[in-house]
Write a protein that holds these residues in place. Structure first.
Motif, short mmCIF file in Angstrom:
data_model
loop_
_atom_site.label_atom_id
_atom_site.label_comp_id
_atom_site.label_asym_id
_atom_site.label_seq_id
_atom_site.Cartn_x
_atom_site.Cartn_y
_atom_site.Cartn_z
N SER A 194 91.17 85.44 -19.08
CA SER A 194 89.98 85.20 -18.34
C SER A 194 89.85 83.95 -17.51
O SER A 194 89.22 83.90 -16.64
N LEU A 195 90.81 82.94 -17.88
CA LEU A 195 91.02 82.11 -16.90
C LEU A 195 91.49 82.45 -15.50
O LEU A 195 91.38 81.79 -14.59
N LYS A 196 92.52 83.34 -15.62
CA LYS A 196 92.76 83.93 -14.14
C LYS A 196 91.96 84.69 -13.69
O LYS A 196 91.62 84.49 -12.14
N SER A 197 90.88 85.38 -14.06
CA SER A 197 89.79 85.95 -13.59
C SER A 197 88.72 85.11 -12.96
O SER A 197 88.18 84.98 -11.80
N GLU A 198 88.63 84.04 -13.75
CA GLU A 198 87.72 82.90 -13.44
C GLU A 198 88.17 82.01 -12.38
O GLU A 198 87.43 81.73 -11.47
N PHE A 199 89.47 81.68 -12.09
CA PHE A 199 89.98 80.96 -11.24
C PHE A 199 90.91 81.52 -10.08
O PHE A 199 91.52 80.94 -9.22
N GLY A 200 91.00 82.89 -10.48
CA GLY A 200 92.00 83.76 -9.49
C GLY A 200 91.80 83.43 -7.97
O GLY A 200 92.59 83.23 -7.15
N ASP A 201 90.40 83.61 -7.35
CA ASP A 201 90.03 83.38 -6.05
C ASP A 201 90.65 81.67 -5.71
O ASP A 201 91.02 81.93 -4.46
N ARG A 202 90.27 81.01 -6.28
CA ARG A 202 90.69 79.56 -5.86
C ARG A 202 92.12 79.41 -5.87
O ARG A 202 92.59 78.62 -5.00
N MET A 203 92.76 79.96 -6.86
CA MET A 203 94.30 79.99 -6.76
C MET A 203 94.86 80.68 -5.67
O MET A 203 95.51 79.86 -5.15
#
Length: 165
Positions: free
Chosen positions: A44-53
């Motif tokens: 869930s954190l990867k999907s939430e912050f994936g674009d920014r990462m």
């Protein structure tokens, strides 16, 4: 007088210690490592912050390519081109540091929030097991030097949380 007080406290504490016969321990680190919810939180954190990462990673790659260009073509560039390239690299570096720091802070905050939610669930599971199996005291594994393997309820906690998901 101090010695008498210490002896008196020790004697008064002895019956209390004798009553706390049923003791268990929990290895919180092992419990968190084995929880299936941990993987769900990571996803869930990867999907939430994936674009920014990916944006920060893209900026890092762009900085690397500009540095390579400077090393490779630096001798062939005139002063204006060198200055322009250096300014572009500095601007990109500043933006990268700003966005990277913000991403790290936001990610760390969200991880903390999710871990606190999970910690509440773990604590409830420990309390339920302790009440069900009539433990007088449950300690964290790091707080004890030795414990019999049958007094470690970490596996039961993981099992209870795996069933409840």
């Amino acid at each position: 007088m101090v010695n008498r007080a210490l002896v008196t406290l020790a004697l008064l504490g002895a019956p209390l210690a004798a009553q706390a016969e049923n003791i268990a321990v929990v290895d919180m680190g092992a419990v968190f490592e084995q929880l299936p919810q941990r993987e769900q939180i990571t996803q869930s954190l990867k999907s939430e912050f994936g674009d920014r990462m990916s944006e920060v990673q893209k900026m890092q790659e762009e900085m690397r390519s500009l540095m390579e260009k400077q090393q490779r073509d630096g001798a062939l560039m005139n002063d204006t081109q060198k200055t322009e390239l250096v300014r572009k690299m500095e601007a990109l570096k500043s933006e990268y540091q700003l966005k990277g720091k913000a991403l790290d802070e936001d990610l760390r905050r969200r991880q903390g929030e999710e871990q606190n939610k999970l910690l509440v669930k773990v604590q409830k599971a420990i309390n339920t097991i302790a009440e069900k199996e009539k433990y007088d005291l449950v300690l964290q594994r790091g707080a004890v030097i030795y414990v019999k393997p049958n007094a470690d309820i970490s596996g039961k906690v993981v099992e209870a949380l795996s069933k409840g998901k």
